[in-house]
Motif scaffolding. Structure first.
Motif, PDB file in Angstrom:
ATOM      1  N   GLU A   1       0.862  -1.036  -0.129  1.00  0.00           N
ATOM      2  CA  GLU A   1       0.019   0.140   0.055  1.00  0.00           C
ATOM      3  C   GLU A   1       0.786   1.201   0.040  1.00  0.00           C
ATOM      4  N   CYS A   2       1.846   1.266   0.752  1.00  0.00           N
ATOM      5  CA  CYS A   2       2.927   2.270   0.734  1.00  0.00           C
ATOM      6  C   CYS A   2       3.430   2.550  -0.604  1.00  0.00           C
ATOM      7  N   LYS A   3       3.915   1.624  -1.052  1.00  0.00           N
ATOM      8  CA  LYS A   3       4.516   1.651  -2.561  1.00  0.00           C
ATOM      9  C   LYS A   3       3.535   2.499  -3.587  1.00  0.00           C
ATOM     10  N   VAL A   4       2.225   2.081  -3.479  1.00  0.00           N
ATOM     11  CA  VAL A   4       1.466   2.900  -4.493  1.00  0.00           C
ATOM     12  C   VAL A   4       0.428   3.783  -3.810  1.00  0.00           C
ATOM     13  N   ALA A   5       0.801   4.352  -2.731  1.00  0.00           N
ATOM     14  CA  ALA A   5       0.038   5.420  -2.279  1.00  0.00           C
ATOM     15  C   ALA A   5       0.090   6.547  -2.851  1.00  0.00           C
ATOM     16  N   SER A   6      -1.013   7.373  -3.130  1.00  0.00           N
ATOM     17  CA  SER A   6      -1.009   8.494  -3.244  1.00  0.00           C
ATOM     18  C   SER A   6      -1.487   9.394  -1.886  1.00  0.00           C
ATOM     19  N   TRP A   7      -0.489  10.280  -1.426  1.00  0.00           N
ATOM     20  CA  TRP A   7      -0.705  10.918  -0.475  1.00  0.00           C
ATOM     21  C   TRP A   7      -1.660  11.836  -0.662  1.00  0.00           C
ATOM     22  N   GLN A   8      -1.913  12.667  -1.678  1.00  0.00           N
ATOM     23  CA  GLN A   8      -2.819  13.458  -1.770  1.00  0.00           C
ATOM     24  C   GLN A   8      -4.367  12.859  -1.671  1.00  0.00           C
ATOM     25  N   SER A   9      -4.459  11.573  -2.419  1.00  0.00           N
ATOM     26  CA  SER A   9      -5.997  10.953  -2.231  1.00  0.00           C
ATOM     27  C   SER A   9      -6.361  10.361  -0.804  1.00  0.00           C
ATOM     28  N   LEU A  10      -5.113  10.003  -0.213  1.00  0.00           N
ATOM     29  CA  LEU A  10      -5.167   9.501   1.152  1.00  0.00           C
ATOM     30  C   LEU A  10      -5.609  10.381   2.089  1.00  0.00           C
ATOM     31  N   GLY A  11      -4.796  11.730   1.927  1.00  0.00           N
ATOM     32  CA  GLY A  11      -5.191  13.004   2.887  1.00  0.00           C
ATOM     33  C   GLY A  11      -6.565  13.344   2.608  1.00  0.00           C
ATOM     34  N   TYR A  12      -6.819  13.578   1.427  1.00  0.00           N
ATOM     35  CA  TYR A  12      -8.337  13.946   0.961  1.00  0.00           C
ATOM     36  C   TYR A  12      -9.309  13.002   1.448  1.00  0.00           C
ATOM     37  N   GLU A  13      -9.317  11.841   1.371  1.00  0.00           N
ATOM     38  CA  GLU A  13     -10.155  10.966   1.713  1.00  0.00           C
ATOM     39  C   GLU A  13     -10.442  10.827   3.294  1.00  0.00           C
ATOM     40  N   HIS A  14      -9.233  11.019   3.954  1.00  0.00           N
ATOM     41  CA  HIS A  14      -9.376  10.997   5.373  1.00  0.00           C
ATOM     42  C   HIS A  14     -10.064  12.225   5.973  1.00  0.00           C
ATOM     43  N   GLY A  15      -9.585  13.291   5.247  1.00  0.00           N
ATOM     44  CA  GLY A  15     -10.399  14.646   5.517  1.00  0.00           C
ATOM     45  C   GLY A  15     -11.902  14.633   5.326  1.00  0.00           C
ATOM     46  N   VAL A  16     -12.341  14.264   4.082  1.00  0.00           N
ATOM     47  CA  VAL A  16     -13.632  14.366   3.675  1.00  0.00           C
ATOM     48  C   VAL A  16     -14.530  13.298   4.882  1.00  0.00           C
ATOM     49  N   ASN A  17     -13.864  12.281   4.999  1.00  0.00           N
ATOM     50  CA  ASN A  17     -14.533  11.159   6.028  1.00  0.00           C
ATOM     51  C   ASN A  17     -14.602  11.891   7.458  1.00  0.00           C
TER      52      ASN A  17
END
Length: 188
Positions: A24-40
């Protein structure tokens, strides 16, 4: 396409798991992860803890990308309409929104949610009381009871009828508590 699905699964995992795996770390999009974490409505510190595990795999998460995207996502989450909706669904206030409007909307939604829950409790109790009252009346109509039992059943019957009356009165007053919203809800 498989990478996209993997990224989406990473996002889902971020919301439900403690840390990210090496893959998961290898393919992670930090922007997508951050946005989804915030929007949730996730807590920022929890999000950082989850992605920090990537350091264990010699993969350095881009905290700046995560944070800026998290803040954009959180801005979406912290809209007053969302606070009201979350509260109406019984979601607890988690304190991530630094907005009086969000908090006020959540409180109004929570007030309505509590009223709905009380109405359900009253309806359930009314059903129970009606059943108990019916059983008590059947016992009173029986010829196989003693005078003492009859006296106890009459007392029980009065108590059940009194509670039934009180709950009906309370239920009739609940709409008065369900006051009109003081903020405007707009839908697209």
């Amino acid at each position: 396409m498989p990478n996209r699905l993997f990224i989406l699964s990473c996002i889902a995992l971020l919301n439900g798991c403690t840390t990210l795996s090496q893959d998961e770390c290898k393919v992670a999009s930090w922007q997508s992860l951050g946005y989804e974490h915030g929007v949730n409505g996730g807590d920022y510190a929890d999000g950082i803890t989850k992605i920090a595990a990537c350091n264990d795999y010699n993969i350095t998460p881009n905290i700046a990308q995560f944070k800026s995207s998290y803040e954009r996502g959180l801005a979406v989450y912290c809209q007053p309409e969302n606070g009201f909706t979350l509260a109406m669904r019984g979601v607890s206030y988690n304190g991530v929104c630094n907005s009086r409007a969000f908090r006020k909307a959540w409180e109004e939604g929570n007030d309505r949610y509590q009223i709905q829950q009380r109405r359900i409790e009253i309806d359930n109790r009314l059903t129970e009381l009606k059943q108990q009252l019916s059983e008590t009346n059947q016992q009173l109509n029986s010829n196989n009871i003693t005078q003492t039992q009859r006296k106890e059943l009459n007392t029980q019957q009065r108590q059940l009828e009194r509670e039934l009356k009180d709950l009906r009165r309370e239920k009739s007053l609940l709409p008065l508590l369900n006051k009109a919203s003081t903020f405007e809800i707009t839908f697209p």
